[in-house]
Design a protein around this motif. Sequence first.
Motif, PDB file in Angstrom:
ATOM      1  N   GLY A 515     -36.793   8.884 -31.107  1.00 37.34           N
ATOM      2  CA  GLY A 515     -36.052   8.524 -32.313  1.00 37.34           C
ATOM      3  C   GLY A 515     -36.835   7.760 -33.359  1.00 37.34           C
ATOM      4  O   GLY A 515     -36.267   7.248 -34.298  1.00 37.34           O
ATOM      5  N   CYS A 517     -39.010   5.084 -35.628  1.00 39.63           N
ATOM      6  CA  CYS A 517     -38.846   3.647 -35.870  1.00 39.63           C
ATOM      7  C   CYS A 517     -38.405   3.443 -37.314  1.00 39.63           C
ATOM      8  O   CYS A 517     -38.285   4.385 -38.074  1.00 39.63           O
ATOM      9  CB  CYS A 517     -40.151   2.904 -35.588  1.00 39.63           C
ATOM     10  SG  CYS A 517     -41.453   3.260 -36.784  1.00 39.63           S
ATOM     11  N   HIS A 518     -38.212   2.165 -37.670  1.00 37.09           N
ATOM     12  CA  HIS A 518     -37.727   1.880 -39.022  1.00 37.09           C
ATOM     13  C   HIS A 518     -38.762   2.215 -40.080  1.00 37.09           C
ATOM     14  O   HIS A 518     -38.452   2.219 -41.260  1.00 37.09           O
ATOM     15  CB  HIS A 518     -37.341   0.407 -39.126  1.00 37.09           C
ATOM     16  CG  HIS A 518     -38.503  -0.526 -38.905  1.00 37.09           C
ATOM     17  ND1 HIS A 518     -38.852  -0.980 -37.653  1.00 37.09           N
ATOM     18  CD2 HIS A 518     -39.403  -1.038 -39.755  1.00 37.09           C
ATOM     19  CE1 HIS A 518     -39.924  -1.748 -37.760  1.00 37.09           C
ATOM     20  NE2 HIS A 518     -40.275  -1.800 -39.022  1.00 37.09           N
ATOM     21  N   ARG A 521     -38.828   6.764 -39.980  1.00 40.79           N
ATOM     22  CA  ARG A 521     -37.585   7.521 -40.226  1.00 40.79           C
ATOM     23  C   ARG A 521     -37.248   7.647 -41.720  1.00 40.79           C
ATOM     24  O   ARG A 521     -36.977   8.750 -42.192  1.00 40.79           O
ATOM     25  CB  ARG A 521     -36.430   6.894 -39.448  1.00 40.79           C
ATOM     26  CG  ARG A 521     -36.473   7.226 -37.960  1.00 40.79           C
ATOM     27  CD  ARG A 521     -35.340   8.126 -37.523  1.00 40.79           C
ATOM     28  NE  ARG A 521     -34.039   7.559 -37.784  1.00 40.79           N
ATOM     29  CZ  ARG A 521     -33.459   6.643 -37.013  1.00 40.79           C
ATOM     30  NH1 ARG A 521     -34.057   6.238 -35.914  1.00 40.79           N
ATOM     31  NH2 ARG A 521     -32.290   6.159 -37.319  1.00 40.79           N
ATOM     32  N   PRO A 522     -37.281   6.524 -42.493  1.00 45.43           N
ATOM     33  CA  PRO A 522     -36.988   6.681 -43.921  1.00 45.43           C
ATOM     34  C   PRO A 522     -37.999   7.601 -44.612  1.00 45.43           C
ATOM     35  O   PRO A 522     -37.641   8.372 -45.510  1.00 45.43           O
ATOM     36  CB  PRO A 522     -37.068   5.252 -44.468  1.00 45.43           C
ATOM     37  CG  PRO A 522     -36.834   4.376 -43.287  1.00 45.43           C
ATOM     38  CD  PRO A 522     -37.444   5.109 -42.126  1.00 45.43           C
ATOM     39  N   GLN A 541     -28.415   7.410 -41.535  1.00 41.01           N
ATOM     40  CA  GLN A 541     -28.859   6.418 -40.558  1.00 41.01           C
ATOM     41  C   GLN A 541     -30.366   6.226 -40.564  1.00 41.01           C
ATOM     42  O   GLN A 541     -30.885   5.370 -39.873  1.00 41.01           O
ATOM     43  CB  GLN A 541     -28.388   6.799 -39.144  1.00 41.01           C
ATOM     44  CG  GLN A 541     -26.886   6.952 -39.026  1.00 41.01           C
ATOM     45  CD  GLN A 541     -26.112   5.718 -39.463  1.00 41.01           C
ATOM     46  OE1 GLN A 541     -26.633   4.605 -39.424  1.00 41.01           O
ATOM     47  NE2 GLN A 541     -24.891   5.906 -39.894  1.00 41.01           N
ATOM     48  N   SER A 542     -31.074   7.051 -41.315  1.00 45.12           N
ATOM     49  CA  SER A 542     -32.522   6.862 -41.413  1.00 45.12           C
ATOM     50  C   SER A 542     -32.877   6.160 -42.712  1.00 45.12           C
ATOM     51  O   SER A 542     -34.021   6.172 -43.131  1.00 45.12           O
ATOM     52  CB  SER A 542     -33.238   8.211 -41.337  1.00 45.12           C
ATOM     53  OG  SER A 542     -33.129   8.733 -40.036  1.00 45.12           O
ATOM     54  N   ARG A 543     -31.902   5.563 -43.341  1.00 50.64           N
ATOM     55  CA  ARG A 543     -32.179   4.870 -44.593  1.00 50.64           C
ATOM     56  C   ARG A 543     -32.107   3.363 -44.396  1.00 50.64           C
ATOM     57  O   ARG A 543     -31.374   2.879 -43.548  1.00 50.64           O
ATOM     58  CB  ARG A 543     -31.168   5.304 -45.648  1.00 50.64           C
ATOM     59  CG  ARG A 543     -31.418   6.733 -46.150  1.00 50.64           C
ATOM     60  CD  ARG A 543     -30.617   6.996 -47.393  1.00 50.64           C
ATOM     61  NE  ARG A 543     -30.954   8.274 -48.000  1.00 50.64           N
ATOM     62  CZ  ARG A 543     -31.980   8.446 -48.843  1.00 50.64           C
ATOM     63  NH1 ARG A 543     -32.753   7.428 -49.156  1.00 50.64           N
ATOM     64  NH2 ARG A 543     -32.206   9.626 -49.359  1.00 50.64           N
ATOM     65  N   PHE A 544     -32.857   2.654 -45.231  1.00 46.82           N
ATOM     66  CA  PHE A 544     -32.734   1.205 -45.243  1.00 46.82           C
ATOM     67  C   PHE A 544     -31.307   0.847 -45.625  1.00 46.82           C
ATOM     68  O   PHE A 544     -30.619   1.606 -46.297  1.00 46.82           O
ATOM     69  CB  PHE A 544     -33.707   0.594 -46.254  1.00 46.82           C
ATOM     70  CG  PHE A 544     -35.140   0.677 -45.847  1.00 46.82           C
ATOM     71  CD1 PHE A 544     -35.546   0.235 -44.604  1.00 46.82           C
ATOM     72  CD2 PHE A 544     -36.090   1.195 -46.706  1.00 46.82           C
ATOM     73  CE1 PHE A 544     -36.882   0.316 -44.221  1.00 46.82           C
ATOM     74  CE2 PHE A 544     -37.416   1.278 -46.332  1.00 46.82           C
ATOM     75  CZ  PHE A 544     -37.812   0.837 -45.088  1.00 46.82           C
ATOM     76  N   VAL A 545     -30.908  -0.354 -45.230  1.00 50.14           N
ATOM     77  CA  VAL A 545     -29.521  -0.791 -45.435  1.00 50.14           C
ATOM     78  C   VAL A 545     -29.070  -0.598 -46.883  1.00 50.14           C
ATOM     79  O   VAL A 545     -27.968  -0.130 -47.146  1.00 50.14           O
ATOM     80  CB  VAL A 545     -29.346  -2.259 -44.985  1.00 50.14           C
ATOM     81  CG1 VAL A 545     -30.370  -3.166 -45.616  1.00 50.14           C
ATOM     82  CG2 VAL A 545     -27.950  -2.744 -45.282  1.00 50.14           C
ATOM     83  N   ARG A 548     -28.315   2.939 -47.564  1.00 51.01           N
ATOM     84  CA  ARG A 548     -27.205   3.416 -46.758  1.00 51.01           C
ATOM     85  C   ARG A 548     -25.888   2.921 -47.339  1.00 51.01           C
ATOM     86  O   ARG A 548     -24.903   3.638 -47.368  1.00 51.01           O
ATOM     87  CB  ARG A 548     -27.371   2.954 -45.304  1.00 51.01           C
ATOM     88  CG  ARG A 548     -26.391   3.611 -44.371  1.00 51.01           C
ATOM     89  CD  ARG A 548     -26.553   3.197 -42.906  1.00 51.01           C
ATOM     90  NE  ARG A 548     -27.903   2.793 -42.559  1.00 51.01           N
ATOM     91  CZ  ARG A 548     -28.205   1.572 -42.129  1.00 51.01           C
ATOM     92  NH1 ARG A 548     -27.280   0.646 -41.993  1.00 51.01           N
ATOM     93  NH2 ARG A 548     -29.454   1.281 -41.826  1.00 51.01           N
ATOM     94  N   ASN A 549     -25.875   1.679 -47.818  1.00 47.39           N
ATOM     95  CA  ASN A 549     -24.632   1.108 -48.332  1.00 47.39           C
ATOM     96  C   ASN A 549     -24.534   1.145 -49.855  1.00 47.39           C
ATOM     97  O   ASN A 549     -23.576   0.652 -50.426  1.00 47.39           O
ATOM     98  CB  ASN A 549     -24.479  -0.330 -47.839  1.00 47.39           C
ATOM     99  CG  ASN A 549     -24.212  -0.366 -46.340  1.00 47.39           C
ATOM    100  OD1 ASN A 549     -23.764   0.626 -45.772  1.00 47.39           O
ATOM    101  ND2 ASN A 549     -24.486  -1.489 -45.700  1.00 47.39           N
TER     102      ASN A 549
END
Lengths: 810, 111
Positions: A515, A517-518, A521-522, A541-545, A548-549
């Motif tokens: 899966g 890592c941080h 993934r982005p 889910q592969s985006r920074f917070v 994502r928000n």
Amino acid sequence: MKKKLVVIGAGMASGRMLEQLFEADPGAYDVTLFNGEPRGNYNRLMLSPVLSGEKTYDDIVTHDAAWYEANGVDCRFGEPVVRIDRENRIVHSNHSSAEYDALVIATGSAPFIIPVVGKELPGVVTYRDLEDTNAMIDAGVAGKDAVVIGGGLLGLEAAAGMAARGASVTVIHLMGHLMERQLDPAAGYLLQRDLEKRGITVHCKGATKAIMGHGKAEAVLLEDGTVYPADLVCMAVGIRPETRIAVDAHLEVERGITVDDALRTSDPHIFALGECVEHRQQLFGLVAPLYDQAKVLARTLLGEEAAFQPVKTATKLKVTGCDLFSAGDFAEGEGREDIVFRDPGRGIYKRLVLQDDRIIGVVMYGDTADGNWFYGLMKDGTDISEMRDTLIFGPAYQGGAAPDPMAAVAALPPEAEICGCNGVCKGTIVQAVQGGATTLDAVRATTKASGSCGTCTGLVQQVMAFTLGSDVAETPQGMCKCTDHTHEDVRRLIRTMDLKSIPAVMQELGWKTVGGCHSCRPALNFYLLTEWPLEYRDDRQSRFVNERNHANIQKDGTYSVVPRMWGGVTTPAELRAIADAADRYNVPMVKVTGGQRIDLLGVRKEDLPDMWADLNAAGLVSGHAYSKGLRTVKTCVGKEFCRFGTQDSTGLGIRLEKLLWGSWTPHKVKLGVSGCPRNCAEATCKDVGIVCVDSGYQISVSGAAGMEVKETEALVTVPTEDEAVEWTAAFIQLYRENARYLDRAWKWTAKVGLDWVKEHLSDAENRRALNERFELSQSVYRRDPWAEHAKPGARDEFSPLADFRLEAAE
Amino acid sequence: MTNWIDIAALDDIPPQGARLIRTRTGCVAVFRTHDDRVFALDDRCPHKGGPLSEGIVAGHTITCPLHNWVFDLNTGIAQGADDGSVATYPARVENGRVLVGSEIIARRHAA
């Protein structure tokens, strides 16, 4: 006088048991054999070749009529047993009865039918015995749609068999990858890919909701709403021990008929073996332990001491062309280590799971030749620390000299293929290196080795290191700890290998972690959405917070909300809506940003969707103040109002912002448009700055005003606004397609050189193509994310799952 | 002996994502990993209090969104050079439902 033995069930376990019994003492028992199926023992493992047409029933019979006759077995085939009279020791079938001194129950297992609507429709079959197999063959599946529910061993064999007979087959599997009990995700993925190559559709994470049809099966409906047409539905979701006869006889039954080590049931005269038994809380579905049971039971029946000890078993899938091997325990866990070998280009994957220097699990795909050797080491608990370095290469590379990481490479003959894509063998690479190609690039240039899919790069480097001796070859910097591939390699391979999802990239390029890592993934998410704008679905889910928000997280976990103000222009109505939102959601601070808009700081996450809906209602959309994408286009007032203005800089700014908004880029992108060289919009420290002059528009790029401060560099001067817009979009798209993720434009141009950028953009045809590709991507991404997440139904993730604040604490 | 509370369907948590449980002493984050397992941890990074539920879930780890501290979801222990840990709570999936241990209701800080 001979004792009487009655056996219920003529399957593989009881067949083997009888063989052992007759071999040891042919005169010990008179045997009566009942079987529900109208035939004797055949090799059920071979049903899939029968289904696919590679074999016939006659080929797979293990005990024919002559064998039973020669051993004096009283065969009562086609007679299901209906009752066991334990008191008088008599077995009754639907036609006859037989007395016993010893009784063996070997009823096997029954397929599990999932309780969905339509399960009883004609056209819904299971896959357990010859009847099922013939039902599928007789249905004449060629050219028809078949759905197999269950992506385990049996389901896949059924699927491959029907596909070989010309059916269009879909496999629906509840779990995340195929054969999850035998394979890890990586091997499951390779298997899925191989099945898809032969035209089988695989739908993982699919829960069957209903089988639809009028009078016969016509389609399968999944919980997620997907519908697959189905003339034939094969349920292969699992098996359960067939224990009804034992339950009726009041024998002790848990999940299976409970037996002790001697395979005796709770009645001392009754024994059981095979898939119908439960031994020390364990059930059995593979043939190897059943044969062990057969051996033990034969001895028990002859009055000898024998005890059944289950051992770890290995699995192989009997689908031609899908070579897999699985044994032991391959879950991740504390104190466990992996040795992994991957050659995705050839579809080969091998993984050994180690604990305390011993193999406890083996998963192999593509090349399973060494499977039994590993299995032997596992069964024997052999300490492998001495051969660990070369263990994965198999028995051919063990022994002799001390283990050397280079040994495997050194041992390869010159004609061994290193690069599967381009057919480059070891000897060719050695020659190239000896001929002066001492860098990876040089080897690639002269031999093409590792130049296509790149997965053999490590091996090529080993060959180089081995040839050069101590002159170690360069190693390029990998993207992150998850991979040795560089960003550039990954992007290139996404394109050339047609990789369209993050799991596909990770599997095909041999990611070292599960899966990612941080960090990677982005980046992968960005590369994929840039490469395949229409096909790839953004992975939230592969985006920074923040992305994502769709808001900026603050140090206390609250968010800041910045609506877009096109070109920095707003209206009284918009300002009222912003003021109202600030009041309604108790925004602790309202601040004007450096990018000519208004920031509402300190908003609680669960208020975001409501606030967005309110702002949307006033015509305001997300300002993307949080994204690696277009932020703002800062403008001055321009010639409409300013006495020095030469062009409509505000209008151009708004036009550019409406063109570019919503696009994702390697890092943030800020623009400025000034109406005259006084440069009130500070355009010359932006990623793209346009300064209007009397004769037209001066476009400059790659400025910075952050940790680095850097003036833009002139790109071009164009006479018309349309051309200014065309050049700007072309530059942004070139940046999107070529820059490494998280490189600002200035950093990227510093790497490739502004001349390279100019060269690409000065070609009118190229500019047009870049604009077209940008527009294609924008057809997907030029939309307001706030509106999407403010919709009812899309809001859940912004609110808590449960609230226990009012529950009494104990 | 753990008493289990059914809090939601597994599908209410996005794969490789998280949702929150509010309690009287702060939030607990419930994570769902790629292999459909669930983990419950305090939603508070020991470093600067970042909301772990907003981090990126990869394998069985979570990366804090504020400063990229990485925690093992199984143990709550910080990985690599960072030193610290987050309280974990029992959580499991059964028949597509997410169950958490009832001590979450009664938990104390620094539990």
